[in-house]
Design an enzyme around this catalytic site. Structure first.
Site, PDB file in Angstrom:
ATOM      1  CE1 TYR A 195     -41.784  -1.587   0.751  1.00  0.00           C
ATOM      2  CE2 TYR A 195     -39.382  -0.962   0.567  1.00  0.00           C
ATOM      3  CZ  TYR A 195     -40.759  -1.047  -0.239  1.00  0.00           C
ATOM      4  OH  TYR A 195     -40.949  -0.503  -1.334  1.00  0.00           O
ATOM      5  CB  SER A 196     -35.425  -4.591   3.391  1.00  0.00           C
ATOM      6  OG  SER A 196     -35.248  -5.235   4.533  1.00  0.00           O
ATOM      7  CE  LYS A 225     -41.399  -3.773  -2.124  1.00  0.00           C
ATOM      8  NZ  LYS A 225     -42.691  -3.800  -3.408  1.00  0.00           N
TER       9      LYS A 225
END
Lengths: 251, 79
Positions: A159-160, A163
């Protein structure tokens, strides 16, 4: 300048508009006079919202269903969008997926899905949105990154990473599109009260809250207000920026 | 005006070149005016003129004026 109707005459596309931050953004844009095109994956999931926004704010509000992670669907979506409007002033790449998994337990499928929606989906939508904006030599693209894209977070390698990718995508596209007067910026939300954070344990939740200097969890409206600024002409000389909206959160 | 003329006008205007230069053999990157940045503006102008949304793969494949006509036939534009 009055704070009301900052987007009169503009047309805005918001992906992932059925809940959380996306929903707050589409509601805020409509309340500010924008004609909105609200996107989600699930057919029918935005029909009621769009009807209500049109009635309440006297704007055009149209649902547009497609999955941003699938380039064929994005293309089809924009071909349908063209039947609704020839004008696009604002595109918000908000659609995102989250799966908390430690590195050793992150499945390849999950990692791929997260990048396909959060990072690649942002690229696919920008490709078509920028072309529509190019006709009128103006536009604002707003991508949703995250504070974890800057600092990283346990259990959020994919996820990071996705992003963080959004930040690079934003900065590069801003450079490419500046000559066409199309601005590209990203918002990096901190800890925001949405369905995504309700998956956290009580202990983790408290830990996060303790890290926010302003002492409260963020609301989807906090993010929508920043998106409103970036969509409006108030930010007409701002591009390639990643704006943290996090109440002074440290992680 | 037929569609060949219409497309020629779009090319000439987007690339800022004489219409006389817009022939089937005119290739992408063969003249300084048709570089990658101009290609993006050209594609946006074609979308607009013919009321279509070109697929990204077609944008990449549009390597000449002649090729552009071939691609546009797939979008129900007749030449």
């Amino acid at each position: 300048m009055s704070n009301s109707k900052m987007l009169t005459g503009k047309v805005a596309l918001v992906t992932g508009a059925n809940r959380g931050i996306g929903r707050a953004i589409v509601e805020t844009f409509a309340a500010n006079g924008a004609n909105v095109i609200a996107n989600a994956r699930t057919e029918g999931s935005l029909d009621d919202l769009c009807g209500a926004l049109a009635r309440e704010h006297g704007v055009q509000a149209e649902p547009l269903y497609f999955d941003v992670s699938d380039p064929a669907q994005v293309k089809g979506g924009f071909q349908r969008l063209l039947k609704i409007t020839k004008q696009l002033d604002v595109a918000v790449n908000n659609a995102g997926v989250l799966d908390n998994s430690l590195l050793g337990m992150l499945s390849a499928k999950s990692a791929q899905d997260i990048f396909a929606t959060n990072a690649l989906g942002t690229i696919y939508v920008m490709q078509y949105a920028a072309r529509l904006m190019m006709k009128h030599k103006q536009g604002s693209i707003i991508n949703l990154s995250s504070i974890v894209g800057v600092f990283g977070n346990e259990g959020q390698v994919a996820y990071s990473g996705s992003k963080a990718a959004v930040m690079g995508i934003t900065r590069s596209a801003a450079k490419e599109l500046a000559a066409s007067n199309i601005r590209v910026n990203a918002i990096a939300p901190g800890f925001i009260d949405t369905d995504m954070v309700r998956t956290l344990s009580e202990e983790k939740f408290k830990e996060r809250m303790d890290s926010i200097k302003m002492g409260r969890i963020g609301t989807p409206q906090d993010i929508a207000d920043c998106a409103l600024f970036l969509a409006s002409d108030l930010s007409k000389y701002i591009t390639g920026q990643i704006i943290g909206v996090d109440g002074g959160m440290l992680i | 005006m037929d569609n060949t003329e219409k497309l020629r006008e779009v090319f000439a205007e987007a690339l800022q070149i004489d219409q006389g230069k817009v022939v089937d053999s005119l290739e992408y990157n063969s003249i300084p005016e048709w570089d990658s940045v101009a290609h993006m503006a050209l594609v946006a102008a074609i979308d607009d003129a013919f009321d279509i949304m070109l697929d990204t793969d077609d944008v990449i494949d549009m390597s000449s004026f002649g090729e552009a006509k071939k691609i546009l036939t797939r979008y129900d534009v007749e030449f």
